[in-house]
Design an enzyme around this catalytic site. Structure first.
Site, short mmCIF file in Angstrom:
data_model
loop_
_atom_site.label_atom_id
_atom_site.label_comp_id
_atom_site.label_asym_id
_atom_site.label_seq_id
_atom_site.Cartn_x
_atom_site.Cartn_y
_atom_site.Cartn_z
N GLY A 109 0.46 -7.00 0.85
CA GLY A 109 -0.62 -7.54 1.67
C GLY A 109 -1.97 -7.50 1.01
O GLY A 109 -2.87 -8.25 1.40
N ASN B 226 -9.21 -2.78 10.81
CA ASN B 226 -8.27 -3.26 9.80
C ASN B 226 -7.45 -2.07 9.29
O ASN B 226 -8.00 -1.03 8.99
CB ASN B 226 -9.03 -3.90 8.64
CG ASN B 226 -9.99 -4.96 9.13
OD1 ASN B 226 -10.96 -4.66 9.80
ND2 ASN B 226 -9.73 -6.20 8.79
N MET C 89 -11.33 -6.08 3.93
CA MET C 89 -12.17 -5.18 4.74
C MET C 89 -11.50 -3.82 4.83
O MET C 89 -10.46 -3.66 5.47
CB MET C 89 -12.41 -5.76 6.13
CG MET C 89 -13.23 -7.03 6.10
SD MET C 89 -13.64 -7.65 7.76
CE MET C 89 -14.93 -6.51 8.23
N GLU D 170 -14.57 -8.87 13.43
CA GLU D 170 -15.06 -9.22 12.10
C GLU D 170 -15.84 -10.53 12.20
O GLU D 170 -15.40 -11.47 12.85
CB GLU D 170 -13.91 -9.46 11.13
CG GLU D 170 -12.97 -8.32 10.92
CD GLU D 170 -11.80 -8.76 10.03
OE1 GLU D 170 -11.86 -9.89 9.49
OE2 GLU D 170 -10.84 -7.98 9.90
N GLU E 17 10.66 -5.75 -5.36
CA GLU E 17 9.70 -6.58 -4.63
C GLU E 17 10.32 -7.95 -4.37
O GLU E 17 10.82 -8.60 -5.29
CB GLU E 17 8.42 -6.72 -5.47
CG GLU E 17 7.48 -7.79 -5.04
CD GLU E 17 7.04 -7.62 -3.60
OE1 GLU E 17 7.15 -8.60 -2.84
OE2 GLU E 17 6.61 -6.51 -3.24
N HIS F 214 -2.06 -8.18 11.06
CA HIS F 214 -2.00 -6.73 10.99
C HIS F 214 -0.76 -6.19 11.69
O HIS F 214 -0.86 -5.43 12.65
CB HIS F 214 -3.24 -6.11 11.64
CG HIS F 214 -4.52 -6.51 11.02
ND1 HIS F 214 -5.74 -6.41 11.69
CD2 HIS F 214 -4.82 -7.02 9.80
CE1 HIS F 214 -6.71 -6.85 10.90
NE2 HIS F 214 -6.17 -7.22 9.75
N GLY G 88 3.28 0.62 6.98
CA GLY G 88 2.68 0.38 8.30
C GLY G 88 3.65 0.45 9.45
O GLY G 88 3.22 0.49 10.61
N ASN H 206 -5.11 -10.31 2.02
CA ASN H 206 -6.00 -9.91 3.12
C ASN H 206 -7.47 -10.14 2.75
O ASN H 206 -7.80 -10.50 1.62
CB ASN H 206 -5.74 -8.46 3.55
CG ASN H 206 -6.04 -7.43 2.46
OD1 ASN H 206 -6.86 -7.66 1.58
ND2 ASN H 206 -5.39 -6.28 2.54
N TYR I 267 0.81 -1.22 0.00
CA TYR I 267 0.00 0.00 0.00
C TYR I 267 0.84 1.27 0.00
O TYR I 267 0.69 2.14 -0.87
CB TYR I 267 -0.95 -0.01 1.20
CG TYR I 267 -2.00 -1.09 1.11
CD1 TYR I 267 -3.07 -0.96 0.24
CD2 TYR I 267 -1.90 -2.25 1.88
CE1 TYR I 267 -4.03 -1.96 0.13
CE2 TYR I 267 -2.86 -3.24 1.79
CZ TYR I 267 -3.92 -3.11 0.91
OH TYR I 267 -4.86 -4.10 0.82
N GLY I 268 1.72 1.43 0.99
CA GLY I 268 2.51 2.65 1.07
C GLY I 268 3.43 2.84 -0.12
O GLY I 268 3.54 3.93 -0.68
N VAL J 254 16.33 -6.37 -1.07
CA VAL J 254 17.34 -5.41 -0.62
C VAL J 254 18.01 -5.93 0.65
O VAL J 254 17.35 -6.35 1.59
CB VAL J 254 16.70 -4.03 -0.38
CG1 VAL J 254 17.69 -3.10 0.32
CG2 VAL J 254 16.23 -3.40 -1.68
#
Length: 547
Positions: free
Chosen positions: A159, A526, A166, A403, A85, A488, A516, A163, A65-66, A294
């Protein structure tokens, strides 16, 4: 949970999650700047991997995500970016014609460099569920530390590949406890909406939910929660609901209704591959090298940073070691990956000026699982959608949000299953073990007790009301609580401590954290929408001030 989304329900940096030395939902409101046609974009992302001796303006470590937010926004601002990656690209079907393996039929696509699966739910009706598989760079990593197993996605998309989808925005009144140095008005006015838009977040049609066989399990969970006085909340997700309706009608290949989730989803789920990364490719300014890990980042003599990268094969073996120079580096390998890498770089003298906050503030988002055995008159359904759509909110009174999760076994189980997110105060630290040459985490299994206690504020009451009991067969023999894991992971390079208030690592200009690892251990829900929104906030400032 936000009322609108839950519907009553001195340095620099940018990058995030799919990492290269370690690690469970797109896009900004701005239109894409048309830097290049799609043909050029496809050529760049499908091109040969980064070569030794390359010099890149920006290197992003990770494609979760980031990292995806950072790469997109930098490319839109006219900067060329290379993403590395550790996992595979996940763009080629296997022998069965599918890219991802089914949850109930794991194979060598399923786990990262394991010869036997390590599923979060390990037993059922007295039988172990794990099975032998060929060792390969599969999609789900179950990384084991002293007191906890951390599940992480491995591949382009991080992720988002594994996942449950949600996509929850925390309630605004809780935000001050999550990121106390961040302006909540800006987050809720600009960056959460931008993240939700970019991620393609939507909520299920309540009328269809009430009639669909595949959500019988969730309706039973709703009934039990409400009869015990707990609010049931529809939770947004990143799934194509029209596609799921077609799955139910039998007109398209089944995906969520075939239990696909744990090892990827072949059709309806809007992972980063279909959202941010698709837009990244359209810019023509971003190249991605899968199966690249890396190992070292050090200041380069002429400025910028020298980065050592191992290229891997699908057996996890190093086939080449490359030296690359980057003007700026964004750490986006996920909470665990970024934390492990930074702790090692500081301890070994590669980046000795990193401060003592590196590795601290790590938490599990209070994750704990449990199941309940229902009466025969409360069947939960043979076919269960793998995408959760509802939750039970007892955060203010008991410190738990649960959940209502599926058990997609293909048979009737009369069981309700839950993943709870709880207000757990414990925080662990990554440290460097010089003798072993690796980073270690000091989490203790006993630290899960506050999470169990919080979850019990919901499920003890439901069991008492319904005359039901906990399942004891899901996590081993006579074990009620799944207190051995987290989906998480958060923290390890906490915002405004290890970094400044926008993710710039202290001590080094041009190094950033954008995943994160910035969030100190808990988001109350979440976390991936919060990770995305925070990345949108931080990269906007970094582009405006640092480029």
């Amino acid at each position: 949970m936000n009322d609108t989304t839950m519907q009553d329900s001195e340095t620099n940096g940018v990058s995030r999650r799919r990492f290269i030395t370690g690690t469970g939902s797109l896009l900004g409101a701005a239109a894409i700047a048309g830097h290049a046609p799609r043909a050029r974009a496809d050529a760049r992302t499908a091109a040969a991997p980064i070569g030794s001796g390359a010099h890149v303006p920006v290197l992003v470590i990770g494609t979760g995500y980031g990292g995806s937010v950072a790469a997109l926004r930098l490319a839109e601002a006219g900067t060329d970016v290379h993403m590395v990656e550790m996992g595979m690209a996940w763009d080629t079907p296997g022998a069965d014609g599918k890219i991802f393996a089914n949850t109930t039929r794991p194979d060598d696509r399923s786990f990262w460099l394991r010869t036997r699966t390590k599923q979060p739910l390990s037993n059922f009706l007295g039988f172990p569920l794990d099975k032998d598989v060929n060792r390969r760079t599969g999609i789900l990593d179950a990384e084991e530390f002293g007191g906890i197993t951390v599940y992480q996605g491995r591949g382009v998309g991080g992720g988002s590949l594994v996942n449950g989808g949600m996509a929850v925005t925390p309630r605004r009144e809780h935000f001050g406890a999550i990121l106390p140095t961040v302006n909540a008005a800006e987050m809720y006015g600009t960056y959460y909406p931008r993240a939700n838009s970019g991620l393609g977040v939507t909520t299920i049609d309540p009328a269809w939910f009430d009639s669909a066989d595949c959500y019988q399990y969730a309706r039973v969970g709703r009934k039990h929660a409400q009869r015990s006085g707990f609010p049931f909340l529809f939770v947004p997700a990143v799934y194509d609901w029209d596609y799921m309706k077609q799955e139910a009608a039998g007109t398209v290949p089944k995906s969520a209704l075939d239990g696909e989730i744990l090892y990827g989803n072949n059709h309806g789920k809007k992972s980063l591959q279909k959202t941010y990364i698709e837009r990244i490719r359209a810019t023509g300014r971003v190249t991605i090298s899968p199966l690249h890990k890396v190992t070292t980042v050090t200041p380069a003599p002429g400025g910028g940073y020298t980065v050592l990268i191992d290229q891997l094969d699908t057996g996890g073996r190093t086939t080449a070691t490359k030296t690359v120079t980057a003007d700026k580096v964004f750490f986006a390998a996920g909470s665990v990956g970024t934390s492990k890498l930074l702790v090692g770089l500081k301890a070994t003298g590669a980046l000795p000026l990193l401060n003592d906050e590196i590795g601290r503030g790590w938490g599990d988002n209070g994750n704990v699982m449990c199941g309940r055995a229902n009466h025969l008159w409360d069947p939960t359904g043979k076919v269960q959608s793998s995408i959760p759509t509802g939750g039970i909110d007892n955060w203010d009174a008991g410190g738990a949000f649960a959940e209502i999760a599926p058990l997609p076994t293909g048979i009737e189980t009369w069981a309700s299953f839950y993943l709870s997110i709880t207000k757990n105060p414990h925080r662990a630290r990554f440290t460097w073990n010089a003798a072993a040459g690796k980073a270690e985490l000091d989490w203790r299994t006993a630290w899960k007790q506050p999470s169990i206690d919080a979850a019990k504020t919901i499920f003890d009451k439901i069991n008492q009301k319904e005359g039901t009991i906990y399942r004891t067969d899901l996590f081993g023999t006579y074990k009620i609580w799944g207190d051995h894991l987290t989906y998480h992971p958060l923290g390890g390079a906490v915002l405004d401590k290890a970094t400044d208030n926008y993710g710039r690592l202290h001590g080094y200009w041009g190094l950033y954290v954008i995943d994160g690892a910035l969030i100190p251990g808990n988001t109350s829900v979440n976390p991936f929408v919060t990770i995305t929104a925070l990345a949108e906030r931080n990269i906007e400032r970094i582009i405006a001030t640092d480029l």
